[in-house]
Design a protein around this motif. Sequence first.
Motif, PDB file in Angstrom:
ATOM      1  N   SER A 243       0.831  -1.214   0.000  1.00 46.22           N
ATOM      2  CA  SER A 243       0.000   0.000   0.000  1.00 46.22           C
ATOM      3  C   SER A 243       0.863   1.260   0.000  1.00 46.22           C
ATOM      4  O   SER A 243       0.510   2.261  -0.631  1.00 46.22           O
ATOM      5  CB  SER A 243      -0.946   0.010   1.198  1.00 46.22           C
ATOM      6  OG  SER A 243      -0.218   0.001   2.406  1.00 46.22           O
ATOM      7  N   ILE A 244       2.001   1.202   0.677  1.00 51.93           N
ATOM      8  CA  ILE A 244       2.905   2.356   0.690  1.00 51.93           C
ATOM      9  C   ILE A 244       3.538   2.519  -0.684  1.00 51.93           C
ATOM     10  O   ILE A 244       3.641   3.642  -1.203  1.00 51.93           O
ATOM     11  CB  ILE A 244       3.973   2.211   1.792  1.00 51.93           C
ATOM     12  CG1 ILE A 244       3.301   2.250   3.169  1.00 51.93           C
ATOM     13  CG2 ILE A 244       5.032   3.309   1.679  1.00 51.93           C
ATOM     14  CD1 ILE A 244       4.224   1.939   4.321  1.00 51.93           C
ATOM     15  N   SER A 245       3.965   1.423  -1.299  1.00 48.05           N
ATOM     16  CA  SER A 245       4.557   1.491  -2.641  1.00 48.05           C
ATOM     17  C   SER A 245       3.571   2.084  -3.646  1.00 48.05           C
ATOM     18  O   SER A 245       3.946   2.911  -4.481  1.00 48.05           O
ATOM     19  CB  SER A 245       4.999   0.106  -3.098  1.00 48.05           C
ATOM     20  OG  SER A 245       6.068  -0.356  -2.310  1.00 48.05           O
ATOM     21  N   GLU A 246       2.311   1.666  -3.561  1.00 53.30           N
ATOM     22  CA  GLU A 246       1.289   2.201  -4.464  1.00 53.30           C
ATOM     23  C   GLU A 246       1.090   3.700  -4.237  1.00 53.30           C
ATOM     24  O   GLU A 246       0.940   4.466  -5.192  1.00 53.30           O
ATOM     25  CB  GLU A 246      -0.024   1.455  -4.276  1.00 53.30           C
ATOM     26  CG  GLU A 246       0.037   0.011  -4.748  1.00 53.30           C
ATOM     27  CD  GLU A 246      -1.136  -0.818  -4.268  1.00 53.30           C
ATOM     28  OE1 GLU A 246      -2.094  -0.265  -3.694  1.00 53.30           O
ATOM     29  OE2 GLU A 246      -1.081  -2.056  -4.477  1.00 53.30           O
ATOM     30  N   SER A 247       1.101   4.121  -2.978  1.00 53.18           N
ATOM     31  CA  SER A 247       0.954   5.539  -2.662  1.00 53.18           C
ATOM     32  C   SER A 247       2.133   6.343  -3.191  1.00 53.18           C
ATOM     33  O   SER A 247       1.960   7.457  -3.683  1.00 53.18           O
ATOM     34  CB  SER A 247       0.839   5.745  -1.147  1.00 53.18           C
ATOM     35  OG  SER A 247      -0.333   5.159  -0.655  1.00 53.18           O
ATOM     36  N   ILE A 248       3.326   5.775  -3.089  1.00 54.20           N
ATOM     37  CA  ILE A 248       4.520   6.449  -3.604  1.00 54.20           C
ATOM     38  C   ILE A 248       4.385   6.648  -5.113  1.00 54.20           C
ATOM     39  O   ILE A 248       4.666   7.737  -5.627  1.00 54.20           O
ATOM     40  CB  ILE A 248       5.794   5.653  -3.266  1.00 54.20           C
ATOM     41  CG1 ILE A 248       6.081   5.744  -1.768  1.00 54.20           C
ATOM     42  CG2 ILE A 248       6.995   6.173  -4.069  1.00 54.20           C
ATOM     43  CD1 ILE A 248       7.201   4.821  -1.300  1.00 54.20           C
TER      44      ILE A 248
END
Length: 75
Positions: free
Chosen positions: A12-17
């Motif tokens: 989820s963090i990678s997608e947000s980045i």
Amino acid sequence: MLILEGERTYPSISESIDRFLEKAEEEEVEVSYEFYPHKKHIPMITQFFGQEVRDMMMCWALFEKKQVSQEKRRA
């Protein structure tokens, strides 16, 4: 602005980045992005803080893990 991402960062963090970097490019915001192979998210981020903050974050992570475990048992 500096953005760091580890190879083992939560999805989820990678997608947000990815979304953030796209928007930053559209808005012509200067962003420095660095990718660290073989790094988990929390250890990568906590290396920038002092020992006291790392200890506090570790306690929080353990508390969260305990809460999730208790919720699973109740379900």
